[in-house]
Motif scaffolding. Structure first.
Motif, PDB file in Angstrom:
ATOM      1  N   ASP A   1       0.808  -1.217   0.000  1.00 31.59           N
ATOM      2  CA  ASP A   1       0.000   0.000   0.000  1.00 31.59           C
ATOM      3  C   ASP A   1       0.845   1.273   0.000  1.00 31.59           C
ATOM      4  O   ASP A   1       0.341   2.357  -0.293  1.00 31.59           O
ATOM      5  CB  ASP A   1      -0.951   0.031   1.203  1.00 31.59           C
ATOM      6  N   LEU A   2       2.124   1.153   0.302  1.00 37.48           N
ATOM      7  CA  LEU A   2       3.001   2.326   0.349  1.00 37.48           C
ATOM      8  C   LEU A   2       3.425   2.793  -1.038  1.00 37.48           C
ATOM      9  O   LEU A   2       4.049   3.845  -1.165  1.00 37.48           O
ATOM     10  CB  LEU A   2       4.236   2.022   1.211  1.00 37.48           C
ATOM     11  N   GLY A   3       3.082   2.030  -2.047  1.00 34.06           N
ATOM     12  CA  GLY A   3       3.371   2.435  -3.423  1.00 34.06           C
ATOM     13  C   GLY A   3       4.850   2.577  -3.687  1.00 34.06           C
ATOM     14  O   GLY A   3       5.617   1.647  -3.502  1.00 34.06           O
ATOM     15  N   THR A   4       5.259   3.770  -4.082  1.00 33.56           N
ATOM     16  CA  THR A   4       6.649   3.995  -4.471  1.00 33.56           C
ATOM     17  C   THR A   4       7.477   4.670  -3.382  1.00 33.56           C
ATOM     18  O   THR A   4       8.598   5.085  -3.627  1.00 33.56           O
ATOM     19  CB  THR A   4       6.712   4.848  -5.754  1.00 33.56           C
ATOM     20  N   SER A   5       6.945   4.789  -2.207  1.00 39.92           N
ATOM     21  CA  SER A   5       7.656   5.450  -1.109  1.00 39.92           C
ATOM     22  C   SER A   5       8.729   4.519  -0.535  1.00 39.92           C
ATOM     23  O   SER A   5       8.473   3.724   0.366  1.00 39.92           O
ATOM     24  CB  SER A   5       6.673   5.852  -0.010  1.00 39.92           C
ATOM     25  N   ASN A   6       9.940   4.646  -1.062  1.00 38.47           N
ATOM     26  CA  ASN A   6      11.024   3.769  -0.622  1.00 38.47           C
ATOM     27  C   ASN A   6      11.394   3.960   0.842  1.00 38.47           C
ATOM     28  O   ASN A   6      11.739   2.998   1.525  1.00 38.47           O
ATOM     29  CB  ASN A   6      12.261   3.956  -1.508  1.00 38.47           C
ATOM     30  N   MET A   7      11.320   5.188   1.337  1.00 41.05           N
ATOM     31  CA  MET A   7      11.657   5.438   2.741  1.00 41.05           C
ATOM     32  C   MET A   7      10.645   4.739   3.656  1.00 41.05           C
ATOM     33  O   MET A   7      11.024   4.141   4.661  1.00 41.05           O
ATOM     34  CB  MET A   7      11.693   6.940   3.036  1.00 41.05           C
ATOM     35  N   ALA A   8       9.377   4.807   3.320  1.00 39.79           N
ATOM     36  CA  ALA A   8       8.347   4.167   4.129  1.00 39.79           C
ATOM     37  C   ALA A   8       8.478   2.645   4.051  1.00 39.79           C
ATOM     38  O   ALA A   8       8.311   1.953   5.052  1.00 39.79           O
ATOM     39  CB  ALA A   8       6.958   4.616   3.681  1.00 39.79           C
ATOM     40  N   LYS A   9       8.790   2.129   2.857  1.00 38.46           N
ATOM     41  CA  LYS A   9       8.977   0.683   2.709  1.00 38.46           C
ATOM     42  C   LYS A   9      10.184   0.208   3.515  1.00 38.46           C
ATOM     43  O   LYS A   9      10.145  -0.849   4.131  1.00 38.46           O
ATOM     44  CB  LYS A   9       9.140   0.315   1.238  1.00 38.46           C
ATOM     45  N   LYS A  10      11.233   1.011   3.516  1.00 39.82           N
ATOM     46  CA  LYS A  10      12.419   0.661   4.309  1.00 39.82           C
ATOM     47  C   LYS A  10      12.057   0.586   5.787  1.00 39.82           C
ATOM     48  O   LYS A  10      12.521  -0.298   6.500  1.00 39.82           O
ATOM     49  CB  LYS A  10      13.525   1.689   4.076  1.00 39.82           C
ATOM     50  N   GLU A  11      11.211   1.500   6.241  1.00 34.86           N
ATOM     51  CA  GLU A  11      10.798   1.500   7.644  1.00 34.86           C
ATOM     52  C   GLU A  11      10.036   0.223   8.003  1.00 34.86           C
ATOM     53  O   GLU A  11      10.210  -0.326   9.085  1.00 34.86           O
ATOM     54  CB  GLU A  11       9.953   2.738   7.963  1.00 34.86           C
ATOM     55  N   VAL A  12       9.206  -0.269   7.103  1.00 34.58           N
ATOM     56  CA  VAL A  12       8.506  -1.538   7.337  1.00 34.58           C
ATOM     57  C   VAL A  12       9.525  -2.665   7.477  1.00 34.58           C
ATOM     58  O   VAL A  12       9.428  -3.500   8.381  1.00 34.58           O
ATOM     59  CB  VAL A  12       7.496  -1.843   6.208  1.00 34.58           C
ATOM     60  N   ALA A  13      10.526  -2.681   6.605  1.00 32.86           N
ATOM     61  CA  ALA A  13      11.562  -3.710   6.667  1.00 32.86           C
ATOM     62  C   ALA A  13      12.348  -3.607   7.972  1.00 32.86           C
ATOM     63  O   ALA A  13      12.647  -4.626   8.609  1.00 32.86           O
ATOM     64  CB  ALA A  13      12.494  -3.593   5.468  1.00 32.86           C
ATOM     65  N   VAL A  14      12.663  -2.398   8.384  1.00 34.90           N
ATOM     66  CA  VAL A  14      13.384  -2.187   9.651  1.00 34.90           C
ATOM     67  C   VAL A  14      12.550  -2.727  10.814  1.00 34.90           C
ATOM     68  O   VAL A  14      13.071  -3.397  11.713  1.00 34.90           O
ATOM     69  CB  VAL A  14      13.705  -0.682   9.855  1.00 34.90           C
ATOM     70  N   GLN A  15      11.262  -2.453  10.795  1.00 34.20           N
ATOM     71  CA  GLN A  15      10.383  -2.934  11.864  1.00 34.20           C
ATOM     72  C   GLN A  15      10.351  -4.460  11.919  1.00 34.20           C
ATOM     73  O   GLN A  15      10.329  -5.047  13.002  1.00 34.20           O
ATOM     74  CB  GLN A  15       8.978  -2.365  11.682  1.00 34.20           C
ATOM     75  N   MET A  16      10.358  -5.110  10.755  1.00 41.61           N
ATOM     76  CA  MET A  16      10.342  -6.575  10.740  1.00 41.61           C
ATOM     77  C   MET A  16      11.657  -7.144  11.275  1.00 41.61           C
ATOM     78  O   MET A  16      11.653  -8.105  12.041  1.00 41.61           O
ATOM     79  CB  MET A  16      10.040  -7.097   9.336  1.00 41.61           C
ATOM     80  N   VAL A  17      12.788  -6.559  10.886  1.00 39.47           N
ATOM     81  CA  VAL A  17      14.089  -7.002  11.411  1.00 39.47           C
ATOM     82  C   VAL A  17      14.118  -6.803  12.924  1.00 39.47           C
ATOM     83  O   VAL A  17      14.518  -7.697  13.676  1.00 39.47           O
ATOM     84  CB  VAL A  17      15.249  -6.250  10.727  1.00 39.47           C
ATOM     85  N   ASN A  18      13.658  -5.644  13.382  1.00 42.77           N
ATOM     86  CA  ASN A  18      13.627  -5.377  14.820  1.00 42.77           C
ATOM     87  C   ASN A  18      12.709  -6.340  15.563  1.00 42.77           C
ATOM     88  O   ASN A  18      12.991  -6.732  16.700  1.00 42.77           O
ATOM     89  CB  ASN A  18      13.215  -3.933  15.085  1.00 42.77           C
TER      90      ASN A  18
END
Length: 84
Positions: free
Chosen positions: A34-51
């Motif tokens: 749902d974040l579309g092309t927002s790479n910064m927001a997508k990176k934050e989702v990935a960071v949250q999953m790693v955390n």
């Protein structure tokens, strides 16, 4: 059983930590898409999953094949590698 192993194969795919991580990814897939092309927001989702994995004691591990022995060793990868 909490660690996530990098790689392929039945042994890795059937590891409990990898299964748990797949469920975590699936639970976040729609939010990520749902974040579309927002790479910064997508990176934050990935960071949250790693955390999340680290919060329950899991690590992201990569196999180091030692051709001179009968066993493999594993090294922990960086958070950046885990997010990829």
């Amino acid at each position: 059983d909490m660690d996530v192993f990098f790689g392929r194969g039945k042994k890795i795919c059937s590891h409990p930590g990898n299964g748990r991580f797949r469920r975590l990814v699936e639970a976040n897939r729609q939010r990520y898409n749902d974040l579309g092309t927002s790479n910064m927001a997508k990176k934050e989702v990935a960071v949250q999953m790693v955390n999340s994995v680290k919060a329950y004691g899991g690590r992201f591990l990569e196999i180091v094949r030692d051709m001179g022995s009968y066993s493999d060793a594993y090294i922990e990868v960086t958070d950046e590698e885990a997010r990829k």
